[in-house]
Write a protein that holds these residues in place. Structure first.
Motif, PDB file in Angstrom:
ATOM      1  N   VAL A   1       5.530 -17.636 -49.547  1.00 37.51           N
ATOM      2  CA  VAL A   1       5.503 -17.086 -48.191  1.00 37.51           C
ATOM      3  C   VAL A   1       6.571 -16.004 -48.004  1.00 37.51           C
ATOM      4  O   VAL A   1       6.252 -14.880 -47.598  1.00 37.51           O
ATOM      5  N   PRO A   2       7.856 -16.260 -48.294  1.00 36.80           N
ATOM      6  CA  PRO A   2       8.829 -15.177 -48.101  1.00 36.80           C
ATOM      7  C   PRO A   2       8.633 -14.009 -49.054  1.00 36.80           C
ATOM      8  O   PRO A   2       8.890 -12.850 -48.671  1.00 36.80           O
ATOM      9  N   LEU A   3       8.181 -14.278 -50.282  1.00 33.24           N
ATOM     10  CA  LEU A   3       7.949 -13.165 -51.199  1.00 33.24           C
ATOM     11  C   LEU A   3       6.833 -12.260 -50.694  1.00 33.24           C
ATOM     12  O   LEU A   3       6.892 -11.027 -50.859  1.00 33.24           O
ATOM     13  N   ARG A   4       5.822 -12.842 -50.054  1.00 32.10           N
ATOM     14  CA  ARG A   4       4.719 -12.041 -49.526  1.00 32.10           C
ATOM     15  C   ARG A   4       5.072 -11.393 -48.183  1.00 32.10           C
ATOM     16  O   ARG A   4       4.508 -10.362 -47.819  1.00 32.10           O
ATOM     17  N   GLN A   5       5.980 -12.002 -47.423  1.00 34.00           N
ATOM     18  CA  GLN A   5       6.298 -11.502 -46.083  1.00 34.00           C
ATOM     19  C   GLN A   5       7.353 -10.404 -46.082  1.00 34.00           C
ATOM     20  O   GLN A   5       7.405  -9.600 -45.155  1.00 34.00           O
ATOM     21  N   LEU A   6       8.221 -10.381 -47.088  1.00 33.82           N
ATOM     22  CA  LEU A   6       9.397  -9.520 -47.055  1.00 33.82           C
ATOM     23  C   LEU A   6       9.330  -8.451 -48.135  1.00 33.82           C
ATOM     24  O   LEU A   6       8.812  -8.689 -49.223  1.00 33.82           O
TER      25      LEU A   6
END
Length: 310
Positions: free
Chosen positions: A204-209
């Motif tokens: 999730v954070p790798l895809r969001q940021l």
């Protein structure tokens, strides 16, 4: 680290001393957020970042069982970047501005007069995009460690895997988990479930940021090559890696890099590799001990393109 913190267990006098401080600057820009999965080394890395004791150390403020301000947050809350999240915004602002005080969050603090804060949190990964959107000038760091090391440690400690709470969030399922829902629901062994939880927490954070929005750290890089491994953290903070941080990092035992292998059987290893492939995170970690930074950055850049972020 014993006791869940960077300084081991603390007695009543030390706990009281941790709350005797002045936090003089209320600007969220003077906070640093270090996020990562539980058992990924966030406590150790926090000691490296705060090697000069320059920061008031704020320990896991999003813990809903320990901090009443976050009682409604749940253990692994997902927030979309663009959603309002008003019920959490004021509470997070209290943390980043230094207004939140408690025996729990201050239990390892050793700074008595402070203008800056280091916030260490293992429950923020699924909120990092939202945090970045609402606090764009607060430096943020994301630490990754091999999922098999994380899962083996969590299994040994009998931690909850939180998969049910993740699957119980419709927006998280809609945005990220629907392609993997069957696999997440069918996972049976504790190790496999913890590997899958790691996949959710970090995809999730790798895809969001984007790479410009968060300093990306790897536990293994810091352990093997401290100066190179810590450079993304201190570059995000706008300064070179201090020699004190290198001195502390070089005392760590490199032999512990593959300690998880003694705890993971061949069948579990195959289940873990299958989970990483399903999430596309085999681009970052595989059966070997070391990460592939380029793979993680590739996932981040694809997320930027998919979300039309610059």
């Amino acid at each position: 680290m014993r006791g869940g913190g960077p300084y081991g267990r603390r007695g009543p006098v030390e706990l009281l001393a941790g709350s005797l401080y002045l936090d003089l600057d209320r600007d969220p820009r003077n906070a640093v957020l270090l996020a990562g999965s539980g058992r990924s080394g966030t406590s150790w890395v926090s000691t490296l970042i705060n090697c000069r004791n320059e920061y008031r150390y704020v320990f896991e403020p999003f813990n809903p069982q320990r901090v009443p301000r976050f009682a409604g947050l749940g253990r692994r809350r997902y927030l979309r970047r663009e959603e309002e999240g008003e019920e959490y915004l004021a509470a997070v602002r209290e943390v980043l501005s230094g207004r939140l005080r408690s025996r729990w969050v201050d239990r390892f603090n050793r700074r008595f007069v402070s203008r800056r804060r280091l916030v260490k949190e293992i429950r923020a990964n699924l909120m990092l995009g939202w945090l970045r959107e609402n606090f764009p000038e607060t430096p943020m760091l994301l630490l990754l460690r091999h999922p098999f090391a994380v899962a083996a440690s969590r299994t040994r400690l009998r931690w909850r895997d939180n998969l049910e709470e993740m699957l119980g969030q419709p927006r998280l399922v809609e945005d990220f988990l629907s392609p993997f829902e069957a696999e997440l629901r069918q996972a049976s062994t504790p190790f496999e479930r913890h590997v899958l939880a790691w996949c959710v927490e970090n995809l999730v954070p790798l895809r969001q940021l984007s790479p410009r929005e968060v300093g990306l750290l790897f536990y293994e890089e810091i352990l093997l090559h401290p100066e190179e491994g810590l450079r993304p953290a201190f570059s995000t903070l706008g300064r070179p890696v201090p020699p004190e941080a290198l001195a502390v990092a070089r005392k760590a035992r490199v032999g512990g890099l593959e300690g998880w292998r003694a705890l993971v059987g061949e069948d579990e290893l195959l289940r873990g590799l299958k989970a990483l492939r399903a999430f596309g995170l085999d681009r970052v970690y595989g059966g070997g001990p070391l990460p592939d930074r380029s793979g993680a950055l590739g996932i981040m850049r694809e997320g930027v393109a998919g979300g039309a972020r610059e």
